[in-house]
Design an enzyme around this catalytic site. Structure first.
Site, PDB file in Angstrom:
ATOM      1  N   GLY A 121       0.774  -0.878  -0.043  1.00  0.00           N
ATOM      2  CA  GLY A 121       0.111   0.065  -0.047  1.00  0.00           C
ATOM      3  C   GLY A 121       0.792   1.450   0.150  1.00  0.00           C
ATOM      4  N   GLY A 122       0.169   2.274   0.448  1.00  0.00           N
ATOM      5  CA  GLY A 122       1.155   3.935   0.312  1.00  0.00           C
ATOM      6  C   GLY A 122       2.000   3.539   1.052  1.00  0.00           C
ATOM      7  N   ARG A 137      22.599   7.788  -4.150  1.00  0.00           N
ATOM      8  CA  ARG A 137      22.366   8.899  -4.283  1.00  0.00           C
ATOM      9  C   ARG A 137      21.285   9.133  -5.141  1.00  0.00           C
ATOM     10  NH1 ARG A 137      27.479  10.076  -4.393  1.00  0.00           N
ATOM     11  NH2 ARG A 137      28.528  11.661  -2.853  1.00  0.00           N
ATOM     12  N   THR A 146      -1.003  -1.982  -3.840  1.00  0.00           N
ATOM     13  CA  THR A 146      -1.695  -3.539  -3.467  1.00  0.00           C
ATOM     14  C   THR A 146      -3.053  -2.580  -2.717  1.00  0.00           C
ATOM     15  OG1 THR A 146      -0.731  -3.674  -1.330  1.00  0.00           O
ATOM     16  CG2 THR A 146       0.223  -5.308  -3.370  1.00  0.00           C
ATOM     17  N   LYS A 159       5.685  11.502  -4.985  1.00  0.00           N
ATOM     18  CA  LYS A 159       5.928  11.777  -3.898  1.00  0.00           C
ATOM     19  C   LYS A 159       6.282  10.713  -3.160  1.00  0.00           C
ATOM     20  CE  LYS A 159       2.153  15.053  -3.307  1.00  0.00           C
ATOM     21  NZ  LYS A 159       1.834  15.328  -2.533  1.00  0.00           N
ATOM     22  N   GLU A 201     -10.604   8.604  -2.314  1.00  0.00           N
ATOM     23  CA  GLU A 201     -10.177   9.001  -3.600  1.00  0.00           C
ATOM     24  C   GLU A 201     -10.594   9.364  -5.009  1.00  0.00           C
ATOM     25  OE1 GLU A 201      -7.865  11.046  -2.728  1.00  0.00           O
ATOM     26  OE2 GLU A 201      -6.830  10.190  -0.887  1.00  0.00           O
ATOM     27  N   LYS A 204     -13.409  11.619  -5.614  1.00  0.00           N
ATOM     28  CA  LYS A 204     -12.908  12.780  -4.927  1.00  0.00           C
ATOM     29  C   LYS A 204     -12.608  13.226  -6.530  1.00  0.00           C
ATOM     30  CE  LYS A 204      -8.936  13.421  -4.796  1.00  0.00           C
ATOM     31  NZ  LYS A 204      -6.994  12.938  -4.787  1.00  0.00           N
ATOM     32  N   LYS A 263      -5.369  11.855 -12.532  1.00  0.00           N
ATOM     33  CA  LYS A 263      -4.418  12.007 -11.050  1.00  0.00           C
ATOM     34  C   LYS A 263      -2.414  12.098 -12.320  1.00  0.00           C
ATOM     35  CE  LYS A 263      -1.337  11.782  -7.228  1.00  0.00           C
ATOM     36  NZ  LYS A 263      -1.030  11.807  -5.963  1.00  0.00           N
ATOM     37  N   GLU A 273       3.533  20.107  -7.697  1.00  0.00           N
ATOM     38  CA  GLU A 273       2.596  21.320  -6.557  1.00  0.00           C
ATOM     39  C   GLU A 273       1.895  23.028  -7.329  1.00  0.00           C
ATOM     40  OE1 GLU A 273       1.671  20.431  -3.575  1.00  0.00           O
ATOM     41  OE2 GLU A 273       2.302  18.887  -3.343  1.00  0.00           O
ATOM     42  N   ARG A 277      -2.571  20.748  -9.575  1.00  0.00           N
ATOM     43  CA  ARG A 277      -2.718  19.533  -8.325  1.00  0.00           C
ATOM     44  C   ARG A 277      -3.117  19.948  -7.569  1.00  0.00           C
ATOM     45  NH1 ARG A 277       3.057  16.534  -8.005  1.00  0.00           N
ATOM     46  NH2 ARG A 277       1.678  13.768  -6.884  1.00  0.00           N
ATOM     47  N   ASN A 281      -6.621  18.188  -4.353  1.00  0.00           N
ATOM     48  CA  ASN A 281      -6.930  18.036  -2.396  1.00  0.00           C
ATOM     49  C   ASN A 281      -8.258  18.108  -2.065  1.00  0.00           C
ATOM     50  OD1 ASN A 281      -4.690  17.915  -0.752  1.00  0.00           O
ATOM     51  ND2 ASN A 281      -5.119  20.157   0.134  1.00  0.00           N
ATOM     52  N   HIS A 284      -9.080  17.260   1.259  1.00  0.00           N
ATOM     53  CA  HIS A 284      -8.581  17.131   2.190  1.00  0.00           C
ATOM     54  C   HIS A 284      -8.008  18.032   2.870  1.00  0.00           C
ATOM     55  CE1 HIS A 284      -7.682  13.462  -0.672  1.00  0.00           C
ATOM     56  NE2 HIS A 284      -6.932  13.727  -0.075  1.00  0.00           N
ATOM     57  N   HIS A 288      -7.711  16.643   6.120  1.00  0.00           N
ATOM     58  CA  HIS A 288      -6.544  16.320   6.404  1.00  0.00           C
ATOM     59  C   HIS A 288      -6.403  17.075   7.992  1.00  0.00           C
ATOM     60  CE1 HIS A 288      -3.588  15.832   3.348  1.00  0.00           C
ATOM     61  NE2 HIS A 288      -3.760  15.047   4.110  1.00  0.00           N
ATOM     62  N   HIS A 300      -7.431   7.500   6.620  1.00  0.00           N
ATOM     63  CA  HIS A 300      -7.412   8.667   4.883  1.00  0.00           C
ATOM     64  C   HIS A 300      -8.530   8.712   4.500  1.00  0.00           C
ATOM     65  CE1 HIS A 300      -5.423  12.010   2.508  1.00  0.00           C
ATOM     66  NE2 HIS A 300      -5.527  10.977   2.304  1.00  0.00           N
TER      67      HIS A 300
END
Ligand code: NAD
Ligand code: ZN
Length: 1609
Positions: A121-122, A137, A146, A159, A201, A204, A263, A273, A277, A281, A284, A288, A300
C-alpha cells in the site's frame, strides 16, 4: 500455470506510458522490469499481510524469467533478488525502518546497480520510494501498489516520504518511479474498509473532473463490489485476457483507470505542486484537519470523505453549488461504505466519545502546506465534475467555521447594521408526498414534462431509481440538477434485472407494489418475477391489505420472507387487471393512492371500494386525485367510499412545479411576521390541499399580518416588530405540524388592551412525533424567560416584550427534531444578542439548505459555534465518571425463582430465603390456597390452558401485593414460562429493578433424580423434551441464573450431602453478591497492604480436567479471570442437553467451587488478542450478558465494540463491575496519542476499571507507558501494561489488578505475562517491594511451626520477607525489633507475652481485647492530622479466626449453627474459643473448667459480649452441644462423659496438637463426630496472620502440605 500474455491498459505520465493496469500480470511485471530496467540487484519489499499471499509467486516467477532471459542472452550471471517483509501499518514509515533497510542492503554489498520494487500500500510505496531516492544518491524503483488508495493516488506522482514524531510526511523527496504496475487482482484480498478508503479518492477525482465518471460510480456500486469480491474460481486467470474479463471487472478497471489518468494528467502538467495539482486536494483541506485528530482510529479516506462533504457544503453555502450535487456526493460516498459526517454511528463507534472541536480542526488547517499566508485555500466545486476555479479558492475562516460548527448562532436582524431585509421571495422545498406522486405520474404519462422543486431526499431518490430500473421512463437532469426532465413511457414497464431496493421509503414501497402488477409480461431471458425489497425496518412495515386486494383482483404476488411484508415477488400475469377492487383503508391511505395512481392503466375500468370501519388521512387521497386530474385523468367519486376510474393514460404537461411542503413554508412567512417585513413563498397558495397551507390565513392574519394568497403563492407582511397579537384560542388540528411556528410567534405578542396569552389546541398528536413536541416547546421557550405550559391537547404561551427575552446560554436543544430547530430560528431572528441552536444538522430531514437559505435568502446573519470540549480541555468533573446507565436495582424487591422441576427450587429457595432473611412462598401452593382447589383438580376441571392463565395472574398478583412484593422468595412452578403472558410478567419484574433467578442443574442428573420417584408423574411428557422447549424461555425471562453444580450423584439419583452443602454455600455467595451485601470485590485503594493486586488468567480449554489444581493456580491472586473465549467444550460433553451456554455456566460453577476469588468474566476477541470472532457483536454481548446473569464480580467489556452495545451492557450490570479494556494489538494507539485518549475516555465513561494494553518492542515503550500512567493517577483504577517480552517491566510496575499466569497453567494468556512470584521477585529487586522481617516472639519456641508456615508462604508468592524466631523471656528484649527496626513487618506473639506486648501497641482490636491476648502484631501507615505518615503497631488475635475458619465449613449450614456450644478449659485459648463460638452465632455457650472459679472469671470477662454458662460438673450437666472446643492440654488425657455427645453428630475441636489425634478426638470420632485437629487451627490462624501481613490470600495448599510434612518428621 499456463502462461498468458495479459491484456493491459496503459496510462501516460510525464511523457511515457509507464502506468500499466491489468488482471493477473505478475509475469508481465517481472518480464517488463527485467528487460526495461536491467540491474544486478532487485530488491522487492512488501509487508507481512501481503507476503504470505503473493511473495512466493513473485520470487518463483522472478527465478524462472531471469533464468530464461539469461539463457537467451547467453549470459551466466542472473541478477540477484533480495526480498524483505516489513510489519504493516503507518509506524513502518519511519526513519528507523529506512535505516534498517539501508544497513541491510549495505551489509549485503548491494551497489548502485539496483532496482527497488515496492509491493504494498501507500506505506510501502512512500517508504521504499524514499529509500530509492537516497540510496547511492538515487536508484530506479517500481511501484506495485496493492491497495486501491495506492493505485489511484500514492503510487502516482513521485511523492515519497517518511513520518517523524513531529508529523506525517515531513521528510521525503520527489522521486518518480520507473513503472507503476496495477494488478487489480490484489484488491481481492484487500479488507473492505481499505477498499472504501481508496474509493474516497476515486469519488473525489470524479467529482472535480468528470461528471460521466461520477455517474459510473453512482450507478456502479454493486458491480464494483462484485468485481472486487466475487471471483469465479472456475475461470483461471479470469480477466487477464479480454475474453474472460467480466463486465464488472471492466467497470472496475475503468473506474481506476479514470482516476489514475486524472492524477497522471495533473502530475504531468504540474509536477511540483502548482495550482492544478491543488485541485486533487478537494476534500483534503478539511479532511486533513479531521484526520490529524482522529488518526489512526479513522483512515485517511474516511476523513477525506467527510472533508469532501464539508467542502461541498461550504461551496453551497457560498452560493456556488446546488443542494442536488451535495446530495449526490453524500449518497455516492455512503454507498461505498464511507462516513459523511462526524456524528455518524460508524464514526462514533471508531472514535468513541472524542469530540473534534472546530477550533482544533482549524488549528491543524492553519499549518497546511497549501495555505497562502493566513488565507486558507479550499477547492470549491461548482457542479459535479467541475470546480469554481482551476485551482483552490481562497476562503475566509469565518465561512469555514460556520460549516464545520455543530451549533449555529443566529443573530437578530434588529442588531444588523442594515436592518432586516424588507422584501424576500423564495421557493421553499418541495413536498415529499407530492414529489413522489409527481415522479410516478410523470413516468407513466405520455410526453415530456419538466419537474421542478422536487424534494431531494432518500425517499424520492429510491422512487426515481426504481422507475429507472423498471424502464418506466427516461430521465435527464437540467439546470445543474434543479430540473428533472421526464420522457414518459406511457405505461411501458418491464421486469427489472435486479431486485428493486427502496431502503426505508414507505411511500415508494406502497406505490410501487401496484406498479409491479402492471408489468404485462416477462421478456425472454429476463428474470420471471419482479422483486421489491427494502431495509430491515421496511421489512417490518405492513402492506398486507394492499397485497390482499391486488391478489384478489388477479395479481400473482408472493411475500418471499414473511407473509404480508416485503420483500415481495410479482410474476407478470398480463398487466393490472382492474375491475372491482375491495380494499381496507384503515391502516394507510397510501394503499388507496397506490391503486388510484395505477388505475388508468388497468385492463378493465377500476371500481375501488374502501371497506372497513374508517378511512384514514382522507386529505392524502384527495391530494392523489387532484394530482391525477392535473395530469388529465379524472376520478369519479361514488357514495360509500367508492371511486371509479376509466382506462386512459396521463398527459404530461410541459412543466410541473412541485408544490412546497406547507409546513416548511411557515418558517419564512413567520420570519416576515416577527420581523415586520414581507415574504412571498412562490410555490404554495390557496390551491394547495395541504392543511398547513392555511397557516398564513388562519394564524398569521389573526395575529395582525397582512396576507395575500394567490392559487400558487402566499405573501405575508408582518406588523412592526413587537406588535403581533395573541390568539386567545386557536384550534390547529388541521395543521398540527405548524403549531411550533405559531408557538414562537406567540412568545413575542403584545396586547395592551387585555390578556396576552395564546392557547393552541387540537395538537395532541404532536406528543408522539420526533419528540414530545409540546413538552419540548414549553421547556425551550421557558429557557428564554417565556411563560408557557402544556394543555391537555395543546400549549399555552404568554407573550413577552422582545427586549426582555434572554437567549439561553447553552442554546436551544433541538431533540434531533428539524421543526424545533427551524421554529427557534424564527424566534432567534429577533431575540437580543444572538441565540445558539444546537445540533444544527437536524434540519436536513426536510430542508437541507435551511441555514444557507436563512442567511442567503432571508437575510438573517448566522455564525458557527462549537460548544464541545477542545483538545486537552478534558475536564475532571465528577459527572463524567458516573455510569448513569446503571439502573439501580431494588435489592429489597422479592426474588422470583424459576426453573425446571427437580432442580431444587423449593429446597434452595427456602435456603435463599433464610440466607437473605426473606420469607418464602410457593406460587402453586398460594394458587391452591387462593383458588381453594388443588392444581390437579383445577386442571382436571378447566384444562391446562386456563390453568396457565390463572397461574400468570397469580404471579402478577403476588408481585403487586404489598405483602409479597418485597422481601419474599417467590418460587414458581416449572411451567410458568410456558405462556407469553407469564414471561411478560417476569420480564416486567426484571425491568422494574427486581430479580428473576433461574435455577439450573445438570439435566442428566435431574432426570435420573426424577425417574427414581414414581410418585411424581411427568404429565405424560418426557422431561428432556420439556426442557428443550422451555430452556430458551427461562433464559429470556430471567436476569440472574444460578448453576447448582454437583460433581456426581449418589445411589438413587440423590445429590450427595457434601455437594448439597457446597451448592448452598455457592448460592449464599451468589445471593450476597447479587443483593450487594457482600460483593467480594477487590479492594483497590491505592497504598493499601497487598499492592500490587493481581488476577490470574486461566487459559485452559476445560476447567473440569484441572479442578484439583485450581486452588494452587490461584495462590496469592486477588481475582481470577475466566477466559471464556479459550474454553472448548469437550466433544463428549456436547449434546443437546448441554448447550454451549450451559457448558460455560458449569465451568464457572466449577471455578467457584474451587476458588473463593472474585471472577473476571472475559471474552476476548481476535482483534484484541483473543479468539472470539471480531464480527459477532451480538454473540459477544450475549455472552457478556451471561457473565452478568451469573453474578460475576467483574465483566471485561472491550472498548472496540459499538457504543450502543456497550451502553446496553452496562445498563444490565447490576453489582458486576465493568472492566473496560483496549488492546492495541495493531500498534495504532501509542501511549500518549490522541487515539489512545479516545479509548481512555470511552473506558472512563463506561467502565469501573480501565484496562489499556499496548505492545512493547523496546524499553522506550514502557517509559512512555509510565509517563502516561503518572498522568492518570487521579483517575479511575487503571490497568496499563505492554504486551510482549519487552513489555514485562510494565507488568511489574502496574499496581492495579495485573494479569498474571501461573507455572501450573498450560500457557500464559498473553505474550510476556508473568507469574505473581516473578512479579514480586522483580519488584523486590527494583526496590518496590522492600524486605520485611517478621518474628515469633515468646518462649519456648524452638519447635514452633510458624517459621515453616510463613516462610513457605512468602516463597510461594515470591515475597522477599523473612520470618524468624525471637526467643525471649522478657518482652522488653523484643523492643528494638519492634520499635526501632524499619524493616519490621509484624510478629506472632506467644506465651508468655500475649498480654505484655500490648504496652507497645498503638491499637488493639476488639477481639484481642476481649480475648485478653494479642497473638498477631502488624504495621500500618496512617496519615496523622498534620498530614505526616505515621507508623502504627496494631494488635489482633487470630486464634479465634483459626477455630472459626476450620469449624464452619463442617457445618451443614453455617448460617444455621447449633444452638449450644461447649468450651473446656479457662486459659487464654479458652477465651479465644468462646469468642469464636460467639462469632459463629452460637446462642448458648457452656464453659467447664476443672477449677470452677477460673471459669467464673471468664464469665465475668465476657459479660459485655455474651452470656457464658459455667458448668460445675460435666457428669451432671443436661446439655446437648453441637460444637465443642477443648483447650486443656493433651497430657491431661481428658475424655468426656458419653451423654455430652448426645444424639447429635456435632463438631469437636481440640486445640492441643501433639499428638494430632488426642484421646478426646478419638473418643468423639467413635461417637460419629467430625473433628478439627489442633494442628489445623494452628495452620489456619497462621494463614489469617499471613493475610493480615501481606494483604493477600495465603497459598494455603502448599503451606499446609509443608507444615504437615514438617510435623510428621
Ligand atoms: N505519496 C503520495 O502521494 C501519497 C498519497 C496518499 C497517501 N499516501 C500515504 O499512503 C499511506 C496509506 O496507504 P494505504 O492506504 O495503502 O495504507 P497501507 O499501506 O498501510 O495499507 C493498508 C493495509 O492494507 C494491507 N494491504 C495492502 N494491500 C493489501 C492486499 N492487496 N491485500 C490485503 N491486505 C493488503 C496493508 O498490509 C495494510 O495493513 C499513508 O502513509 C499516506 O501518507 C501517500
Ligand atoms: Zn488523499
Amino acid at each position: 500455470m499456463a502462461m498468458v500474455d495479459p491484456d493491459v491498459s496503459k496510462v501516460s505520465i510525464l511523457g511515457s506510458e509507464s502506468i500499466i493496469l491489468g488482471f493477473h500480470i505478475t509475469e508481465y511485471i517481472i518480464r517488463d522490469v527485467l528487460t526495461s530496467i536491467p540491474a544486478s540487484n532487485y530488491v522487492l519489499i512488501t509487508d507481512t499481510n501481503l507476503a504470505p499471499l503473493y511473495l512466493s509467486n513473485y520470487t518463483e516467477c522472478f527465478k524462472r524469467v531471469s533464468r530464461e532471459l539469461a539463457e537467451k542472452k547467453g549470459s551466466v550471471k542472473e541478477p540477484r533478488l533480495f526480498t524483505r517483509v516489513l510489519p504493516p501499518g503507518e509506524l513502518t514509515k519511519s526513519r528507523k525502518t529506512k535505516d534498517e533497510i539501508e544497513d541491510w542492503l549495505l551489509s549485503n554489498a548491494v551497489t548502485r546497480d539496483t532496482c527497488f520494487l515496492a509491493m504494498g500500500g501507500g506505506v510501502i510505496g512512500d517508504l521504499i520510494g524514499f529509500v530509492a531516492a537516497t540510496f547511492m544518491r538515487g536508484v530506479p524503483f517500481v511501484q506495485i501498489p496493492t491497495t486501491l488508495l495506492a493505485m489511484v493516488d500514492s503510487s502516482i506522482g513521485g511523492k515519497t516520504a517518511i513520518d517523524t514524531p513531529a508529523g506525517k510526511n515531513l521528510i521525503g523527496a520527489f522521486w518518480q518511479p520507473q513503472r507503476i504496475f496495477m494488478d487489480l487482482v490484489f484488491l481481492q484480498s484487500l479488507p473492505e474498509r481499505e477498499f472504501a478508503n481508496g474509493m474516497a479518492e476515486v469519488v473525489k477525482t470524479a467529482a472535480i473532473w468528470n461528471e460521466s465518471d461520477f455517474i459510473k460510480l453512482e450507478t456502479g456500486v454493486d458491480a464494483v463490489r462484485e468485481a472486487v469480491l466475487n471471483n469465479n474460481p472456475t475461470v483461471p486467470l479470469q480477466g487477464a485476457k479480454l475474453d474472460t474479463r467480466t463486465e464488472a471487472q471492466s467497470l472496475l478497471l475503468d473506474v481506476i483507470l479514470a482516476s489514475a489518468r486524472v492524477k497522471a494528467e495533473v502530475v504531468t502538467n504540474d509536477e511540483r505542486e502548482g495550482g492544478l495539482r491543488g485541485l486533487l486536494n478537494f476534500g483534503h483541506s478539511i479532511g486533513h484537519g479531521i484526520e490529524a485528530l482522529v488518526s489512526p482510529l479513522m483512515l485517511h479516506g474516511e476523513c477525506v470523505s467527510i472533508g469532501i462533504m464539508k467542502e461541498a457544503e461550504l461551496s453551497r453555502n457560498l452560493g456556488h453549488l446546488s443542494q442536488v450535487a451535495v446530495g449526490r456526493l453524500a449518497r455516492c460516498l455512503s454507498s461505498y461504505g464511507l462516513p459523511i459526517t462526524l456524528d455518524e454511528k460508524k464514526v462514533k463507534d471508531r472514535i468513541g466519545n472524542m469530540h473534534c472541536h472546530v477550533d482544533d480542526i482549524m488549528e491543524v488547517m492553519k499549518v497546511d502546506k497549501k495555505n497562502q499566508g493566513d488565507k486558507k485555500r479550499i477547492v470549491l466545486l461548482s457542479a459535479i465534475g467541475n470546480t469554481l476555479e482551476k485551482r483552490a479558492s481562497v476562503v475566509s475562516d469565518i465561512d469555514i467555521y460556520k460549516i464545520l460548527a455543530p451549533e449555529q448562532l443566529v443573530l437578530p436582524v434588529t442588531e444588523s447594521a442594515t436592518g432586516p431585509r424588507k422584501e424576500v421571495s423564495l421557493t421553499t422545498p418541495g413536498s415529499k408526498s407530492i414529489s413522489n406522486r409527481a415522479l410516478l405520474i410523470a413516468a407513466l404519462g405520455q410526453g415530456t414534462v419538466r419537474l421542478t422543486n422536487l424534494l431531494h431526499s432518500d425517499d424520492t431518490q429510491y422512487m426515481l431509481a426504481a422507475l429507472q430500473s423498471l424502464n418506466a421512463a427516461d430521465f435527464d437532469w437540467e439546470d445543474n440538477g434543479d430540473t428533472l426532465v421526464v420522457h414518459g413511457g406511457a405505461g411501458r414497464l418491464s421486469v427489472p434485472e435486479k431486485e428493486v431496493y427502496i431502503g426505508n421509503a414507505g411511500t415508494a414501497s406502497r406505490f410501487l407494489t401496484t406498479v409491479l402488477t402492471m408489468i404485462p409480461k416477462a421478456e425472454e431471458g429476463n428474470a420471471s418475477a419482479a422483486i421489491l425489497t427494502g431495509n430491515a425496518r421496511m421489512k417490518q412495515r405492513p402492506i398486507a391489505p394492499l397485497l390482499t386486494a391486488l391478489t384478489a383482483s388477479g395479481a400473482n404476488i408472493k411475500s418471499t420472507e414473511k407473509e404480508g411484508f416485503l420483500p415481495i415477488a410479482v410474476t407478470p400475469t398480463g398487466g393490472f387487471k382492474g375491475g372491482r377492487i375491495e380494499l381496507s383503508a384503515s391502516i394507510s391511505s397510501q394503499y388507496v393512492s397506490s391503486i388510484l395512481l395505477c388505475a388508468p392503466y388497468a385492463v378493465e375500468p377500476v371500481e375501488l371500494v374502501l371497506v372497513g370501519d374508517q378511512v384514514i388521512s382522507q386529505p392524502y387521497i384527495d391530494m392523489t386525485i387532484a394530482m391525477m386530474e392535473s395530469f388529465g385523468v379524472s376520478v369519479e367519486r361514488l357514495p360509500n367510499n367508492t371511486y371509479k376510474i376509466q382506462q386512459t393514460s396521463y398527459k404530461n404537461p410541459e412543466h410541473y412545479i412541485v408544490e412546497s411542503d406547507a409546513s416548511s413554508a411557515t418558517y419564512p412567512l413567520a420570519i416576515a411576521a416577527i420581523t415586520g417585513t414581507t415574504c412571498t413563498v412562490t410555490s404554495i397558495g390557496s390551491n394547495s390541499l395541504q392543511g398547513d397551507a392555511t397557516f398564513a390565513i388562519n394564524v398569521l392574519r389573526p395575529m395582525g399580518c397582512v396576507v395575500k394568497q394567490t392559487e400558487t403563492s402566499t405573501t405575508v407582511t408582518g406588523p412592526p416588530i413587537g406588535q403581533l397579537k395573541p390568539l386567545p384560542t386557536i384550534d390547529m388540528e388541521t395543521m398540527t405540524d405548524a403549531f411550533l411556528t405559531a408557538s414562537v410567534l406567540a412568545a413575542v405578542t403584545s396586547n395592551p388592551q387585555g390578556e396576552n396569552i395564546t392557547r393552541i389546541t387540537g395538537i395532541a398528536n404532536q406528543r408522539v412525533k420526533e419528540c414530545n413536541r409540546i413538552a419540548a416547546m414549553v421547556h425551550e421557550l421557558t429557557k428564554f424567560g417565556v411563560t408557557a405550559s402544556e394543555l391537555p391537547d395543546g400549549i399555552q404561551i404568554h407573550g413577552k416584550p422582545i427586549k426582555d427575552l434572554k437567549p439561553p446560554k447553552e442554546g436551544v436543544h433541538c431533540y434531533d427534531d428539524h421543526r424545533i430547530a427551524m421554529s427557534f430560528s424564527v424566534l432567534s431572528s429577533v431575540v437580543p444578542s444572538g441565540t445558539i441552536i444546537q445540533e444544527k444538522k437536524c434540519v436536513e430531514k426536510t430542508w437541507p439548505t435551511w441555514w444557507d437559505d436563512l442567511e442567503g435568502k432571508m437575510g438573517v446573519r448566522i455564525n458557527g459555534v462549537d460548544l464541545g470540549k477542545k483538545k486537552g480541555q478534558v475536564s475532571n468533573v465528577l459527572g463524567r465518571a458516573s455510569n448513569s446507565a446503571n439502573k439501580k436495582m431494588d435489592h429489597q424487591k422479592s426474588i422470583v425463582i424459576i426453573g425446571m422441576r427437580g432442580v431444587g427450587k423449593t429446597t434452595l429457595g427456602q435456603h435463599a430465603a433464610e440466607t437473605l432473611g426473606f420469607n418464602f412462598v410457593d406460587v402453586d401452593q398460594h394458587f391452591e390456597k387462593v383458588q381453594n382447589i388443588t392444581i390437579y383438580d383445577f386442571i382436571h376441571t378447566w384444562g391446562w390452558e386456563k390453568f396457565r392463565v390463572k397461574e400468570a395472574e397469580t404471579l402478577q398478583e403476588l408481585l403487586t401485593d404489598p405483602k409479597y412484593h418485597r422481601n419474599y422468595i417467590i418460587s414458581c412452578g416449572g411451567g410458568i414460562v410456558e405462556t407469553a403472558d407469564s414471561r411478560a410478567v417476569l420480564k416486567d419484574h426484571c425491568r422494574n429493578g427486581g430479580k428473576v433467578l433461574h435455577l439450573v442443574r445438570d439435566m442428566d442428573q435431574v432426570s435420573s433424580y426424577l425417574s427414581r420417584d414414581q410418585t411424581r408423574p411427568m404429565y405424560g411428557e418426557d422431561m428432556i423434551g420439556v426442557w428443550k422447549r422451555r430452556r430458551s424461555w427461562y433464559r429470556e425471562a430471567c436476569n440472574y441464573e444460578f448453576v447448582a453444580y454437583a460433581e456426581s450423584l449418589v445411589e438413587g439419583g440423590w445429590v450427595s450431602p457434601g455437594d448439597w452443602m457446597a451448592i448452598k454455600k455457592d448460592l449464599q455467595r451468589f445471593l450476597f453478591f447479587v443483593t450487594g451485601r457482600q460483593t467480594n470485590h477487590v479492594d483497590l485503594t491505592p497504598g493499601r497492604i497487598g499492592i500490587p493486586t493481581t488476577f490470574v488468567a486461566l487459559t485452559m480449554k476445560d476447567l473440569g480436567a484441572h479442578q484439583s489444581r485450581l486452588a494452587e493456580i490461584c495462590e496469592g491472586a486477588d481475582a481470577v479471570e475466566l477466559r471464556v473465549d479459550l474454553l472448548q467444550q469437550p466433544e463428549d460433553q456436547q449434546n443437546d442437553l448441554k448447550s454451549y451456554i450451559e457448558y460455560v455456566g458449569e465451568q464457572l460453577a466449577i471455578l467457584r467451587r474451587s476458588v473463593p476469588l472474585p471472577v473476571v468474566f472475559t471474552v476476548r476477541s481476535k482483534g484484541q488478542a483473543g479468539t472470539f470472532s471480531d464480527n459477532d457483536e451480538k454473540g459477544m454481548f450475549d455472552l457478556l450478558r451471561w457473565g452478568q446473569r451469573w453474578g460475576c464480580e467483574y465483566v471485561d467489556v472491550e472498548m472496540c465494540w459499538s457504543n450502543a452495545a456497550i451502553e446496553e451492557c452496562i445498563a444490565n450490570k447490576g453489582e458486576s463491575k465493568i472492566l473496560g479494556s483496549w488492546h492495541d494489538v495493531r500498534r495504532q494507539t501509542p501511549w500518549g496519542s490522541t487515539a489512545l485518549e479516545a479509548r481512555y475516555d470511552t473506558a472512563d465513561k463506561y467502565a469501573d476499571i480501565i484496562k489499556l494494553v499496548g505492545v512493547a518492542t523496546s524499553m522506550l515503550d514502557n517509559i512512555a507507558l509510565e509517563e502516561y500512567r503518572s498522568d492518570k493517577v487521579n483517575g479511575k483504577p487503571m490497568i496499563a501494561i505492554n504486551m510482549g517480552a519487552a513489555g514485562q517491566l510494565s507488568r511489574v510496575l502496574n499496581e492495579v489488578l495485573t494479569p498474571t499466569t501461573h507455572p501450573a497453567l498450560p500457557h500464559a494468556a498473553a505474550p510476556g505475562q508473568l507469574s505473581l512470584a516473578e512479579i514480586n521477585t522483580t519488584r523486590h529487586l527494583l526496590g518496590l517491594l522492600p524486605l520485611k522481617k517478621f518474628w515469633l516472639i515468646g518462649t519456648p519456641i524452638q519447635h514452633s511451626m510458624s517459621p515453616t508456615l510463613h516462610n513457605t508462604g512468602f516463597n510461594a508468592l515470591g515475597l522477599p520477607h523473612k520470618y524468624g524466631l525471637l526467643e525471649c523471656h522478657m518482652v522488653e528484649y523484643a523492643e528494638d525489633a519492634l520499635l526501632k527496626d524499619p524493616e519490621f513487618g509484624g510478629a506472632s506473639i506467644t506465651i508468655p507475652h500475649k498480654v505484655n506486648i500490648m504496652k507497645y501497641l498503638d491499637r488493639v482490636h476488639d477481639s484481642a481485647k476481649l480475648i485478653g491476648a494479642v497473638n498477631t502484631v502488624f504495621v500500618r501507615y496512617e496519615e496523622a492530622e498534620d498530614g505526616t505518615r505515621q507508623r502504627r503497631l496494631i494488635g489482633e488475635n487470630t486464634d479465634y479466626l483459626g477455630i472459626m475458619r476450620r469449624m464452619q465449613p463442617l457445618m451443614l449450614d453455617p448460617t444455621k449453627p447449633p444452638e449450644q456450644g461447649l468450651v473446656l478449659g479457662s486459659g487464654g485459648t479458652a477465651r479465644a474459643a468462646i469468642y469464636a463460638l460467639h462469632s459463629m452465632g452460637i446462642k448458648k455457650i457452656y464453659l467447664w473448667n476443672r477449677t470452677t472459679s477460673k471459669a467464673y472469671e471468664l464469665q465475668e470477662v465476657f459479660k459485655s459480649l455474651c452470656g457464658v454458662n459455667v458448668l460445675e460438673s460435666l457428669d451432671a450437666a443436661k446439655i446437648a452441644p453441637g460444637v465443642i472446643v477443648s483447650t486443656v492440654p493433651a497430657d491431661s488425657g481428658l475424655e468426656l462423659p458419653e451423654h455430652v455427645y448426645g444424639g447429635v453428630k456435632g463438631i469437636i475441636c481440640d486445640m492441643a496438637y501433639k499428638p494430632r489425634r488426642t484421646k478426646l478426638l478419638l473418643q468423639a470420632v467413635r461417637k460419629g463426630w467430625s473433628c478439627v485437629e489442633g494442628i489445623e487451627v494452628l495452620v489456619e490462624q497462621g494463614l489469617a496472620q499471613f493475610e493480615i501481613w501481606t494483604g493477600k490470600r495465603a497459598p494455603a495448599q502448599c503451606i499446609e502440605a509443608e507444615v504437615l510434612r514438617k510435623y510428621e518428621l
